[in-house]
Design an enzyme around this catalytic site. Structure first.
Site, PDB file in Angstrom:
ATOM      1  N   LYS A   1       0.851  -1.124  -0.084  1.00 17.85           N
ATOM      2  CA  LYS A   1      -0.059  -0.022   0.003  1.00 17.85           C
ATOM      3  C   LYS A   1       0.841   1.080  -0.113  1.00 17.85           C
ATOM      4  CE  LYS A   1      -3.792   1.888   2.640  1.00 17.85           C
ATOM      5  NZ  LYS A   1      -4.578   1.791   3.822  1.00 17.85           N
TER       6      LYS A   1
ATOM      7  N   SER B   1      -9.578   1.737   3.059  1.00 26.99           N
ATOM      8  CA  SER B   1      -8.621   2.677   2.150  1.00 26.99           C
ATOM      9  C   SER B   1      -7.949   1.686   1.415  1.00 26.99           C
ATOM     10  CB  SER B   1      -8.179   3.738   2.851  1.00 26.99           C
ATOM     11  OG  SER B   1      -7.049   2.984   4.022  1.00 26.99           O
TER      12      SER B   1
ATOM     13  N   SER C   1      -9.720  -0.438   7.195  1.00 22.86           N
ATOM     14  CA  SER C   1      -9.265  -0.276   5.921  1.00 22.86           C
ATOM     15  C   SER C   1      -8.550  -1.296   5.452  1.00 22.86           C
ATOM     16  CB  SER C   1      -8.238   1.014   5.622  1.00 22.86           C
ATOM     17  OG  SER C   1      -8.819   2.141   5.539  1.00 22.86           O
TER      18      SER C   1
HETATM   19  N1  GLN Z   1     -12.955   4.359   6.480  1.00 21.38           N
HETATM   20  C1  GLN Z   1     -12.311   4.822   7.703  1.00 21.38           C
HETATM   21  C2  GLN Z   1     -12.170   6.370   7.555  1.00 21.38           C
HETATM   22  O1  GLN Z   1     -12.596   6.855   6.523  1.00 21.38           O
HETATM   23  C3  GLN Z   1     -11.373   3.928   7.964  1.00 21.38           C
HETATM   24  C4  GLN Z   1      -9.918   4.258   7.287  1.00 21.38           C
HETATM   25  C5  GLN Z   1      -8.751   3.522   7.610  1.00 21.38           C
HETATM   26  O2  GLN Z   1      -8.921   2.491   8.290  1.00 21.38           O
HETATM   27  N2  GLN Z   1      -7.657   3.965   7.339  1.00 21.38           N
HETATM   28  O3  GLN Z   1     -11.214   6.964   8.330  1.00 21.38           O
END
Ligand code: GLN
Length: 497
Positions: free
Chosen positions: A81, A164, A188
């Site tokens: 990532k 994400s 994420s």
């Molecule tokens: N969807 C969550 C956010 O937008 C989690 C994102 C993540 O785990 N990086 O913050």
């Protein structure tokens, strides 16, 4: 291996074994996956590849394999990532703010996997600074494309892959890499794994070093692997976890572990807690059906389902969306046009340079989080929001401890629905609300994973979430592996890949 077209069918365990047995070379494996990454650029999974770097790493692993003294995953291709900094590839966190940035060092997770013999295929698409749940907040153009685009779900390219870590899930699901790293702050790893039908695990907070992981919300951020099976995740997680006291002050003094050891254990008698709050009205029927079928499968394997309650589940959304932006607003203050990446071209003085750089470099969602975070930390609001949220965070963690008096692990859905269509989620609050099932474990710092549990509407995958108590990654992987011995959801592949 004579027939290279089969290479991408091999998971981590099989490919590592084939490399050790010299049925395939590290260079052949890397070339095969690089060719696939290029052939499927339309999926927008990769932000960057660099063939020369990858092949040099592969040649070094082939040399090690030739000596018979190779590391356990020698020659295994993996993609990261783009939130992990890498010395040999650009690192952007999918933000214009970091366009063209090169780190002088590797993140600990990247370094440990390299130490284990992994060869880096490239960097993967994600939401900008890992803020998002659909990959639609990506602000950097993917490999071969002109404009920023979310990675596309290979099960149906009109749907999001989740986020994400969307690029990571897509790369694994479409066989553009045998495995990938992801980061999970509020879901994420788990949610894109669920949306793309792959397996992913986020360990206990502090078990994986955060050194070199671009910080979003430091008290929540964790790294973890995404792969096709629990066995593959176990192999990678064993390399990723372990103390890093010199470089990450929150890294726990808990020894590394070989998570493959416990995979075969019987789960007869295992008490699986099923929280009522995870099956409330917001849960779509297709997800409910698949999750319930997986729970039935567990009963057949001898586990016992125990009804439990996590009474503050709904509060995890406002609590997370106060605390995560608060930490983000502080973490992202370092992007000031001086030290990293983007700097505005025209400005009148220093303050103007800061303002223009940040206005140009950050996307809308990142700006929204910085503003919310700055607001809840400001005088007069700190007590009303930030402090209250901290207190409820503790209560959420306590609720889990009460639940673990009655059960050994907790199971439920990862997300209320299958992957939505691209462009369908226009309102940020409804997207935040869809994080409801992943946020509680994040706030409590507990390990959680997503295991393919079947398919719902439009033939899109559904994941089962498993949550364990602290340091119970082995138990989660064992339960996931046993489910995967009894089912074949994780072996299904999207058409054309
Ligand atoms: N969807 C969550 C956010 O937008 C989690 C994102 C993540 O785990 N990086 O913050």
């Amino acid at each position: 291996m004579n027939n290279n077209t089969d290479l991408h069918d091999l998971g981590v365990a099989q490919l590592a074994a084939a490399l050790r047995a010299k049925q395939v070379s590290a260079v052949e494996a890397a070339q095969h996956f690089l060719a696939r990454a290029k052939a499927h650029q339309g999926l927008a999974a990769y932000l960057a590849i660099d063939e020369d770097v990858t092949l040099a790493q592969a040649r070094a692993q082939d040399a090690a394999l030739a000596t018979g003294q190779a590391a356990p995953l020698a020659g295994l291709p993996i993609a990261h990532k783009d939130v992990f900094v890498t010395r040999d590839f650009p690192t952007t966190a999918a933000s214009k703010m970091l366009a063209g940035y090169r780190s002088p060092f590797d993140a600990t997770v990247v370094a440990r996997l390299a130490q284990a013999g992994c060869v880096t295929l490239g960097k993967l698409n994600c939401d900008e600074f890992a803020m998002g749940a659909s990959n639609e907040k990506a602000a950097i153009a993917a490999l071969g494309l002109d404009a920023p685009q979310p990675a596309h779900n290979p099960w149906n390219p009109r749907h999001v892959p989740g986020g994400s870590s969307g690029g990571s899930a897509v790369a694994v699901a479409a066989r553009l890499a045998p495995a990938a790293t992801g980061t999970d702050t509020g879901g994420s790893i788990r949610q894109p794994a669920s949306f793309c039908g792959v397996t992913g695990i986020k360990p206990t907070y502090g078990r994986a070093s955060r050194y070199g992981m671009i910080a979003f919300a430091s008290s929540l951020d964790q790294a973890g692997p995404m792969a096709r099976s629990a066995e593959d995740c176990a192999l990678l997680l064993s390399q990723i976890c372990g103390p890093d006291p010199e470089r990450d002050a929150t890294s726990l003094d808990h020894p590394a572990e070989d998570f493959t050891r416990g995979l075969q254990g019987s789960i007869a008698g295992l008490r699986i807690g099923v929280p009522a709050e995870f099956f409330s009205d917001g849960l779509q029927d297709d997800v409910r059906t698949a999750v319930e079928a997986a729970l039935k499968e567990y009963e057949k394997l001898g586990a016992r389902l125990v009804p439990i309650s996590l009474p503050r589940t709904a509060l995890s959304v406002p609590v997370y969306y106060i605390l995560a932006p608060a930490e983000a607003s502080s973490n992202l203050s370092r992007f000031d046009g001086v030290r990293y990446g983007h700097r505005a071209e025209n400005y009148s003085d220093l303050l103007d340079m800061y303002k223009k750089t940040r206005a140009e470099g950050f996307g809308d969602e990142v700006k929204r989080r910085i503003m919310i975070g700055t607001y809840v930390l400001s005088e007069g609001y700190y007590d009303a929001y930030y402090l209250q949220a901290q207190k409820i965070r503790r209560m959420i963690a306590d609720d889990f401890q009460a639940a673990f008096q009655q059960c050994d692990l907790i199971a439920g859905p990862v997300a209320p629905s299958v992957a939505p269509q691209l462009g369908a989620q226009t309102d940020p609050v409804s997207s935040y609300l869809a994080d409801i099932y992943t946020l509680p474990a994040s706030l409590a710092g507990l390990p959680g994973m997503s295991v393919p549990a079947g398919f719902g509407g439009a033939g899109l995958p559904v994941g089962l979430q498993l949550i364990g108590n602290y340091f119970q990654e082995g138990r989660l992987l064992n339960a996931a592996h046993q489910l995967q011995l009894a089912t074949d959801h994780h072996l299904r592949r999207p058409e054309g890949f």
